[in-house]
Design a protein around this motif. Structure first.
Motif, mmCIF file in Angstrom:
data_model
loop_
_atom_site.group_PDB
_atom_site.id
_atom_site.type_symbol
_atom_site.label_atom_id
_atom_site.label_comp_id
_atom_site.label_asym_id
_atom_site.label_seq_id
_atom_site.Cartn_x
_atom_site.Cartn_y
_atom_site.Cartn_z
ATOM 1 N N LEU A 121 3.446 6.770 -1.236
ATOM 2 C CA LEU A 121 2.376 7.318 -0.397
ATOM 3 C C LEU A 121 1.903 6.312 0.647
ATOM 4 N N TYR A 122 2.187 5.043 0.418
ATOM 5 C CA TYR A 122 1.784 3.993 1.346
ATOM 6 C C TYR A 122 2.537 4.068 2.672
ATOM 7 N N GLN A 123 3.625 4.788 2.714
ATOM 8 C CA GLN A 123 4.463 4.782 3.919
ATOM 9 C C GLN A 123 3.741 5.322 5.147
ATOM 10 N N HIS A 124 2.827 6.236 4.947
ATOM 11 C CA HIS A 124 2.119 6.841 6.074
ATOM 12 C C HIS A 124 0.613 6.590 5.989
ATOM 13 N N GLN A 125 0.237 5.484 5.324
ATOM 14 C CA GLN A 125 -1.161 5.076 5.198
ATOM 15 C C GLN A 125 -1.269 3.614 5.621
ATOM 16 N N SER A 126 -2.429 3.237 6.099
ATOM 17 C CA SER A 126 -2.602 1.848 6.539
ATOM 18 C C SER A 126 -3.743 1.137 5.823
ATOM 19 N N HIS A 127 -4.629 1.878 5.156
ATOM 20 C CA HIS A 127 -5.795 1.280 4.497
ATOM 21 C C HIS A 127 -5.966 1.828 3.093
ATOM 22 N N VAL A 128 -6.450 0.982 2.191
ATOM 23 C CA VAL A 128 -6.833 1.414 0.858
ATOM 24 C C VAL A 128 -8.156 0.752 0.494
ATOM 25 N N THR A 129 -9.056 1.525 -0.079
ATOM 26 C CA THR A 129 -10.350 1.035 -0.540
ATOM 27 C C THR A 129 -10.370 1.078 -2.066
ATOM 28 N N LEU A 130 -10.573 -0.059 -2.699
ATOM 29 C CA LEU A 130 -10.546 -0.142 -4.160
ATOM 30 C C LEU A 130 -11.926 0.187 -4.717
ATOM 31 N N ASP A 131 -12.292 1.470 -4.605
ATOM 32 C CA ASP A 131 -13.606 1.885 -5.098
ATOM 33 C C ASP A 131 -13.566 2.377 -6.537
ATOM 34 N N GLY A 132 -12.381 2.731 -7.038
ATOM 35 C CA GLY A 132 -12.244 3.152 -8.434
ATOM 36 C C GLY A 132 -13.172 4.294 -8.801
ATOM 37 N N HIS A 133 -13.179 5.357 -7.979
ATOM 38 C CA HIS A 133 -14.203 6.384 -8.175
ATOM 39 C C HIS A 133 -14.017 7.201 -9.443
ATOM 40 N N VAL A 134 -12.795 7.388 -9.895
ATOM 41 C CA VAL A 134 -12.560 8.167 -11.110
ATOM 42 C C VAL A 134 -11.431 7.530 -11.912
ATOM 43 N N PHE A 135 -11.626 7.456 -13.234
ATOM 44 C CA PHE A 135 -10.535 7.120 -14.133
ATOM 45 C C PHE A 135 -9.765 8.409 -14.369
ATOM 46 N N SER A 136 -8.612 8.514 -13.759
ATOM 47 C CA SER A 136 -7.839 9.749 -13.808
ATOM 48 C C SER A 136 -6.859 9.714 -14.976
ATOM 49 N N TRP A 137 -6.395 10.907 -15.377
ATOM 50 C CA TRP A 137 -5.644 11.006 -16.627
ATOM 51 C C TRP A 137 -4.391 11.852 -16.500
ATOM 52 N N HIS A 138 -3.425 11.542 -17.349
ATOM 53 C CA HIS A 138 -2.284 12.397 -17.643
ATOM 54 C C HIS A 138 -2.443 12.839 -19.099
ATOM 55 N N ALA A 139 -2.375 14.129 -19.332
ATOM 56 C CA ALA A 139 -2.519 14.641 -20.699
ATOM 57 C C ALA A 139 -1.156 14.925 -21.304
ATOM 58 N N TYR A 140 -0.951 14.470 -22.546
ATOM 59 C CA TYR A 140 0.249 14.753 -23.324
ATOM 60 C C TYR A 140 -0.008 16.043 -24.103
ATOM 61 N N MET A 141 0.663 17.128 -23.691
ATOM 62 C CA MET A 141 0.333 18.462 -24.192
ATOM 63 C C MET A 141 1.563 19.169 -24.736
ATOM 64 N N MET A 142 1.311 20.099 -25.648
ATOM 65 C CA MET A 142 2.401 20.873 -26.251
ATOM 66 C C MET A 142 1.932 22.306 -26.481
ATOM 67 N N ASN A 143 2.858 23.252 -26.358
ATOM 68 C CA ASN A 143 2.588 24.629 -26.752
ATOM 69 C C ASN A 143 2.205 24.631 -28.226
ATOM 70 N N ASP A 144 1.016 25.137 -28.531
ATOM 71 C CA ASP A 144 0.510 25.019 -29.897
ATOM 72 C C ASP A 144 1.354 25.809 -30.890
ATOM 73 N N ALA A 145 1.844 26.972 -30.480
ATOM 74 C CA ALA A 145 2.672 27.769 -31.381
ATOM 75 C C ALA A 145 3.966 27.034 -31.736
ATOM 76 N N PHE A 146 4.547 26.318 -30.758
ATOM 77 C CA PHE A 146 5.750 25.529 -31.041
ATOM 78 C C PHE A 146 5.433 24.444 -32.060
#
Length: 337
Positions: free
Chosen positions: A222-247
């Motif tokens: 994503l940096y290829q077409h961006q020139s600035h980044v601000t390290l504000d850390g506004h949200v701790f974002s997540w990836h959820a490990y999920m499964m079909n419950d019936a399976f």
């Protein structure tokens, strides 16, 4: 890297083991969106999970990994998890909030002090209650959350050191309304764009910037077409490990235990790789040509004063007071230790 190579070798060995009895194996289709290489936390964790499960079940479960959005975007994977056409998926928080609204409580900005605090809360009673409610409402079982990175703003126009600098910027956000409210509370305009379409949107100037963790910024270039980044850390974002419950419920008890144990291994690898990139954000992003703007506590407080009340009001309007109050209580309990 030697550890990751060992995990890859283990995965290959487990695949060979399962091949002999593949006709009777239970297929587990595992989807994620990052690139299929060991520098991607999601894929390194997926390979570890594959090797672990196939070894622990002696090939009774055949894990088939589909990286790089091969089975669709986040919303499509969640639909597949509900229908059972996808058995397991690791999906980021934006699409989850659109499928299960209470998950948006984790989008409250400028809330957690560090990874240790965030992990403790999502691994504890608060996270357990949220996951059980999601399972009951959607038929999707959440085993764990791993880091999607501490989210920071990038853009192609100017350095952002205060909310005033956000004025007039067109910022891409994830496809859930809570992210629109976050960006608009800081003075920018928000454009929801699905993950697979984001690089093109930046390249074509559909948006000026976006917000993501270091892992995603690097993994998707994503940096290829961006020139600035601000390290504000506004949200701790997540990836959820999920499964079909019936399976999951269809599995033998020993197979269920193997799944749960192997998710712990995958989660730990995923978290460690992402947290290491966040800790080295200044160096990693500067090496890619971005001008890095860190924020002092006083500067970050100016962002918090605008964003947190606005986002909380929106979330309460969507899901009520229960989950925001529970999260506040979990934060207070952690700080009181």
């Amino acid at each position: 890297m030697n550890t990751l190579k060992t995990l890859l070798a283990s995965a290959a060995a487990a695949a060979m083991l399962s091949a002999a009895g593949a006709a009777g194996a239970k297929e587990l289709r595992y989807a994620h969106f990052q690139a299929a290489d060991l520098s991607s936390p999601k894929h390194a964790a997926a390979l570890a999970f594959e090797g672990c499960v196939e070894a622990k079940t002696s090939g009774a479960i055949d894990v088939q990994i589909y990286p790089a959005s091969q089975l669709g975007n986040g919303a499509e994977i969640l639909e597949g998890l509900q229908l059972g056409s996808v058995q397991m998926g690791v999906v980021h928080d934006g699409p989850i909030s659109a499928t299960y609204k209470p998950f948006s409580v984790l989008a409250l900005p400028y809330l957690f002090d560090d990874q240790a605090m965030a992990w403790s809360i999502v691994d504890g009673p608060f996270g357990e209650a949220l996951f059980e409610d999601m399972r009951a409402q959607t038929g999707i079982r959440v085993f764990a959350l791993a880091d999607n990175g501490v989210r920071n703003f990038t853009n192609s126009k100017r350095a952002i050191a205060s909310p005033d600098d956000m004025e007039g910027l067109k910022m891409r956000v994830m496809t859930a309304p809570v992210w629109v409210r976050l960006v608009e509370s800081l003075g920018a305009s928000a454009t929801p764009v699905a993950w697979p379409e984001l690089p093109g949107a930046l390249q074509q100037g559909v948006v000026d910037g976006q917000e993501n963790g270091v892992t995603n910024i690097l993994n998707a270039s994503l940096y290829q077409h961006q020139s600035h980044v601000t390290l504000d850390g506004h949200v701790f974002s997540w990836h959820a490990y999920m499964m079909n419950d019936a399976f999951f419920e269809s599995l033998e008890p020993a197979e269920q235990t193997a799944i749960e144990q192997c998710v712990v291994i995958a989660k730990t690898i995923h978290r460690g790789m992402t947290a290491a990139q966040d800790a080295n954000a200044t160096t990693l992003l500067a090496e890619k040509g971005l001008t890095v703007t860190p924020l002092s506590p006083e500067q970050k407080a100016a962002f918090r004063a605008l964003a947190q009340p606005a986002v909380r009001e929106f979330i309460v309007g969507e899901i009520g007071e229960e989950w925001p109050d529970r999260l506040d209580a979990a934060v207070d309990a952690y700080r009181a230790q």
